[in-house]
Design an enzyme around this catalytic site. Structure first.
Site, PDB file in Angstrom:
ATOM      1  N   TYR A  72       1.611  -3.034   0.402  1.00  0.00           N
ATOM      2  CA  TYR A  72       2.603  -3.926  -0.402  1.00  0.00           C
ATOM      3  C   TYR A  72       2.556  -4.207  -1.784  1.00  0.00           C
ATOM      4  CZ  TYR A  72      -0.847  -7.500   0.917  1.00  0.00           C
ATOM      5  OH  TYR A  72      -2.610  -8.953   0.800  1.00  0.00           O
ATOM      6  N   GLU A  73       3.836  -5.457  -1.864  1.00  0.00           N
ATOM      7  CA  GLU A  73       4.258  -5.153  -3.536  1.00  0.00           C
ATOM      8  C   GLU A  73       4.520  -4.694  -3.815  1.00  0.00           C
ATOM      9  OE1 GLU A  73       4.614  -8.412  -4.954  1.00  0.00           O
ATOM     10  OE2 GLU A  73       4.221  -9.617  -3.067  1.00  0.00           O
ATOM     11  N   GLY A  74       4.843  -3.201  -3.553  1.00  0.00           N
ATOM     12  CA  GLY A  74       5.467  -1.443  -3.875  1.00  0.00           C
ATOM     13  C   GLY A  74       3.773  -1.058  -4.259  1.00  0.00           C
TER      14      GLY A  74
END
Length: 592
Positions: free
Chosen positions: A441-443
């Site tokens: 997550y978060e890229g």
């Protein structure tokens, strides 16, 4: 399963002896009167207490019970509400918040240590205040004064929480594809309609209101990422006097059943003409969102470090107690049936790898946090710009490398436990499951690597890289001869990274596939080299103090291990980068 102990001694070493943060704070007007060494120590001490005493005991029970969903309502596991209330009452949700609206106003480098302690204690629990802090950051930087006054005080106080609603089922990394719409109303509000997935803390029973920040498109918005706006959409509408009004037109359609972080509610959120207000100007949503991203991507990296720290604490305690076979050089404990497994070379290899990666990661995350503080508070435009450029360069490394080695450290910890590491009661298997999401997550880490290689290195023509390289070269050129055992291999690693960067810049001109083909291994080389810089800085701070206590001797021994056994990984990674992209495209899609 061992109890969690906040690594306060190492945190103080990094802050006060390696980076001498109080000298930086004294030069930054926004921090000079807010924090000093004594204040920071007191804050970290208290954060360590609440993390170990109230939050850590809920890690296993929260994992086993998980969140539950029924008719749109989400219930968190037992004990979470009480722990969250104690956390909020202590002011911890707003530890980095703007004091004008009730925040504590602490610098990011202090918040980074608090985040590590909280997420080491319980990664699921830490998601709720982290998402609230991220939403507050965007609001404080981009919202109108009216919105800030209306929402920030209760969010900093933990009375209300926040969420970030970005992802849609068809649009993950490519936010330009989002379909959520916002229709302007005559009173200045908007009606927001659409569905979002993977929304952390989108619905729960910890707070009386949840303030959603939602990416959406206006009717006349241009296509792609340039046509995205950001909207504040509360779960419960707030009256002019600050009291709660009626429920907004939004709902939680379901929660995800996940591999890990099961006590963190990951929601599908449906907005059905929900009332919201624009944050910043139309079509500036990504700019407002990326204000938060640099902070939150570092925060996710710290989550990876935090799981590695928790794994190490359990593993070293187990290795000292578990009796199995004799040391290769003969019995070390004649009075026992066998020696503790810490005598065995392979166990020591794993423990030292964990220790070196954790302590290197703590120094690196603190270094990036210091750049964020300089970029935010410095009145010197040259220093501020330099810090902003270093943050741009290092953020994808902080997010990706910290979480990649976070998985490695939790796997080492599990292996030290042997079969017991696969059993729930000892806690190591949960750390492996929990840490995995930090790489996603978060890229995803692949996207972070592409951002580093494509946008930050090739996109700047190598300028951002040269800024960092010049700092490291300045350090090694001015280091004492006594530090040579650390600066010489650091210089050699920089030579490798210089060469690899030049290779990437050259090859990218003729074949765009080379950027993506090289990106993951290139980031890894950069990460190991950056850790080498951190370890050289820590060695400088520890040299000459070995006789004071075991801490400094341990620090220098771990530094020597890092340079001898971990930094050489860059050579095989560099070979992989220079193999180029041809082998990746030797098969047609049908041949896979």
């Amino acid at each position: 399963m061992s109890d969690y102990k906040a690594p306060l001694r190492d945190m103080r070493f990094v802050l006060n002896e390696v980076f001498e943060v109080s000298r930086l704070w004294a030069q930054l007007p926004g921090l000079a009167e807010a924090v000093d060494e004594a204040t920071a120590a007191a804050i970290l001490e208290e954060a360590g207490k609440i993390s170990a005493g109230s939050i850590a005991p809920l890690r296993r029970s929260g994992d086993e019970q998980g969140c539950s969903w029924s008719n749109g309502a989400v219930k968190v596991p037992e004990g979470f509400a009480e722990a969250y209330q104690a956390f909020a009452d202590g002011g911890w949700v707003g530890v980095g918040g703007n004091p004008q609206f009730g925040g504590m106003g602490m610098p990011k480098v202090i918040c980074a240590q608090v985040e590590e302690m909280v997420t080491s204690a319980n990664l699921s629990f830490g998601q709720y205040p982290m998402l609230t802090a991220g939403a507050c950051l965007s609001l404080d930087a981009h919202a109108s004064e009216g919105l800030k006054k209306k929402y920030l005080p209760n969010m900093y106080a933990g009375v209300w929480s926040g969420s970030m609603c970005l992802t849609e089922a068809h649009a993950g990394t490519d936010l330009g594809l989002i379909r959520t719409r916002a229709e302007p109303q005559s009173d200045g509000s908007y009606k927001v309609s659409g569905s979002k997935i993977f929304i952390t803390g989108g619905e729960h029973d910890l707070t009386g209101n949840i303030i959603h920040l939602v990416l959406a498109r206006l009717p006349d918005a241009p296509a792609g990422p340039k046509g995205i706006s950001l909207f504040l959409v509360p779960k419960v509408l707030v009256n002019d006097d600050g009291s709660l009004g009626e429920r907004n037109s939004l709902s939680c359609g379901s929660i995800e059943h996940k591999m890990g972080i099961k006590a963190s509610a990951t929601c599908v959120m449906n907005f059905d003409g929900a009332t919201g207000w624009i944050v910043d100007a139309p079509n500036k949503g990504l700019a407002a969102m990326f204000t938060m991203m640099n902070y939150e991507r570092l925060g996710v990296g710290i989550q990876g470090l935090a799981q590695g720290e928790r794994s190490y604490q359990s593993a070293v305690e187990y290795a000292r107690d578990r009796l199995q076979s004799r040391a290769p050089t003969g019995a070390q404990h004649q009075d026992q049936a066998a020696d503790p497994i810490i005598v065995h070379p392979d166990v020591r290899r794993m423990l030292l790898t964990m220790k070196a990666l954790n302590e290197g990661g703590r120094a690196f995350s603190s270094y990036v946090a210091l750049q964020l503080d300089t970029a935010k508070y410095s009145e010197d435009p040259v220093a501020r710009t330099r810090a902003q450029e270093l943050v741009a360069l290092l953020t994808p490394i902080a997010k990706s490398f910290l979480t990649d080695v976070g998985l490695e450290t939790t796997l080492h910890g599990q292996m030290i436990f042997g079969g017991h590491g696969y059993i729930r009661e000892w806690g190591q298997e949960q750390l492996v499951r929990d840490v995995r999401i930090t790489q996603i997550y978060e890229g995803t880490n692949g996207i972070q690597s592409l951002d580093l290689a494509g946008r930050k290195i090739v996109g700047s023509g190598g300028a951002l890289y040269r800024l960092f390289a010049a700092e490291v070269r300045h350090f090694t050129a001015n280091a004492s001869a006594e530090l040579g055992e650390f600066t010489q291999p650091l210089n050699a690693a920089m030579d490798t990274l210089d060469e690899l960067t030049a290779w990437l810049l050259d090859r990218a001109q003729g074949n765009p596939n080379e950027i993506g083909a090289a990106s993951v291994e290139y980031l890894q080389v950069f990460g190991y080299t950056t850790y080498a810089y951190m370890w050289a800085l820590m060695a400088r701070a520890a040299l000459g103090k070995q006789g004071e206590d075991d801490f400094y001797a341990s620090k220098l021994g771990t530094a020597r291990f890092y340079f001898a056994r971990l930094l050489p990984r860059i050579h095989s990674l560099s070979t992989s980068v220079k193999a180029g992209s041809d082998s990746l495209y030797s098969l047609d899609a049908a041949q896979f």
